[in-house]
Design an enzyme around this catalytic site. Structure first.
Site, PDB file in Angstrom:
ATOM      1  N   THR A  52     126.912  90.990  33.368  1.00  0.00           N
ATOM      2  CA  THR A  52     127.709  90.812  34.587  1.00  0.00           C
ATOM      3  C   THR A  52     127.113  89.709  35.456  1.00  0.00           C
ATOM      4  O   THR A  52     125.947  89.348  35.315  1.00  0.00           O
ATOM      5  CB  THR A  52     127.740  92.103  35.429  1.00  0.00           C
ATOM      6  OG1 THR A  52     126.404  92.420  35.851  1.00  0.00           O
ATOM      7  CG2 THR A  52     128.323  93.270  34.638  1.00  0.00           C
ATOM      8  N   ILE A  53     127.957  89.200  36.354  1.00  0.00           N
ATOM      9  CA  ILE A  53     127.461  88.437  37.498  1.00  0.00           C
ATOM     10  C   ILE A  53     127.329  89.451  38.620  1.00  0.00           C
ATOM     11  O   ILE A  53     128.261  90.197  38.911  1.00  0.00           O
ATOM     12  CB  ILE A  53     128.389  87.265  37.880  1.00  0.00           C
ATOM     13  CG1 ILE A  53     127.845  86.527  39.115  1.00  0.00           C
ATOM     14  CG2 ILE A  53     129.824  87.709  38.073  1.00  0.00           C
ATOM     15  CD1 ILE A  53     128.626  85.256  39.461  1.00  0.00           C
ATOM     16  N   SER A  54     126.154  89.537  39.215  1.00  0.00           N
ATOM     17  CA  SER A  54     125.879  90.551  40.223  1.00  0.00           C
ATOM     18  C   SER A  54     126.802  90.402  41.428  1.00  0.00           C
ATOM     19  O   SER A  54     127.346  89.322  41.699  1.00  0.00           O
ATOM     20  CB  SER A  54     124.428  90.460  40.691  1.00  0.00           C
ATOM     21  OG  SER A  54     123.536  90.768  39.652  1.00  0.00           O
ATOM     22  N   ASP A  69     113.248  85.259  25.148  1.00  0.00           N
ATOM     23  CA  ASP A  69     113.003  86.639  25.549  1.00  0.00           C
ATOM     24  C   ASP A  69     112.543  86.681  26.998  1.00  0.00           C
ATOM     25  O   ASP A  69     111.422  86.276  27.322  1.00  0.00           O
ATOM     26  CB  ASP A  69     111.930  87.249  24.632  1.00  0.00           C
ATOM     27  CG  ASP A  69     111.666  88.721  24.928  1.00  0.00           C
ATOM     28  OD1 ASP A  69     112.147  89.239  25.950  1.00  0.00           O
ATOM     29  OD2 ASP A  69     110.944  89.352  24.117  1.00  0.00           O
TER      30      ASP A  69
END
Length: 209
Positions: free
Chosen positions: A52-54, A136
């Site tokens: 998601t985009i916050s 990572d």
């Protein structure tokens, strides 16, 4: 309904979430619609691959928490950079000579974040004030540290030791911590002069891994 980025920022200011003039100015400059958000509502939105985009209020809180260290020339690591939205904000905060390293473990999203950034901030990519990496996030980017600021945009069950090690003396990290489906909260992590780590629990949140 908020019809523009300006409307959104006015709302965040009126709620007392955005308090500094610098954070307000930067948020006005970075349009969420260029980074995958379908509108200007104060909600998270899916950007594919389970990510998601916050919500805008979370981006605002993070910038305010990190504000004392987001100075010109600062070195910043944005873990889980996703759409590239907060990466752009961080780069504007530390301009003109700071550097923000965005780190994303999904190759598709690291490529997409660069595409998004090129819409309005291609100059920051070309001048290497923003550098996007595929890798990572929990391992960080030791070869580019230590960092004045580390922002983490994905939840982990505990604070990764590698990221603590890459935090500069006097630096600060903001990271969501807690199990998926369980209680999560934002931790504000500071590295003191003797190298010790101090953690302060802040907001209850719900982040994707």
């Amino acid at each position: 309904m908020m019809r523009s980025q300006a409307d959104l920022v006015v709302s965040l200011v009126s709620k007392g979430i955005v308090r500094s003039s610098l954070v307000e100015r930067v948020l006005r400059q970075v349009d969420r619609r260029e980074f995958g958000a379908p509108n200007y509502e104060d909600s998270p939105f899916g950007i594919g691959f389970g990510q998601t985009i916050s919500a805008p209020h979370m981006h605002a809180y993070c910038l305010e928490w990190l504000l004392p260290l987001l100075k010109p020339g600062a070195r910043v690591l944005d873990v889980g950079c996703g759409s590239g939205y907060l990466t752009a904000c961080l780069a504007l905060m530390v301009a003109p000579n700071g550097v923000v390293h965005g780190l994303e473990y999904l190759k598709e999203l690291s490529t997409w974040s660069e595409t998004n950034l090129r819409k309005s901030f291609g100059d920051l990519l070309d001048s290497q004030k923003i550098i996007i990496h595929h890798g990572d996030g929990w391992q960080g980017l030791a070869e580019h540290g230590p960092f004045d600021v580390i922002h983490v945009g994905a939840a982990e069950e505990s604070v990764p030791e590698a990221l603590c090690a890459q935090l500069k003396i006097g630096g600060k990290m903001v990271i969501p911590v807690g199990p998926q489906g369980g209680d999560q909260f934002i931790l504000l992590v500071d590295k003191l002069a003797d190298g010790s780590i101090v953690q302060e629990r802040s907001l209850a949140v719900r982040y994707v891994p």
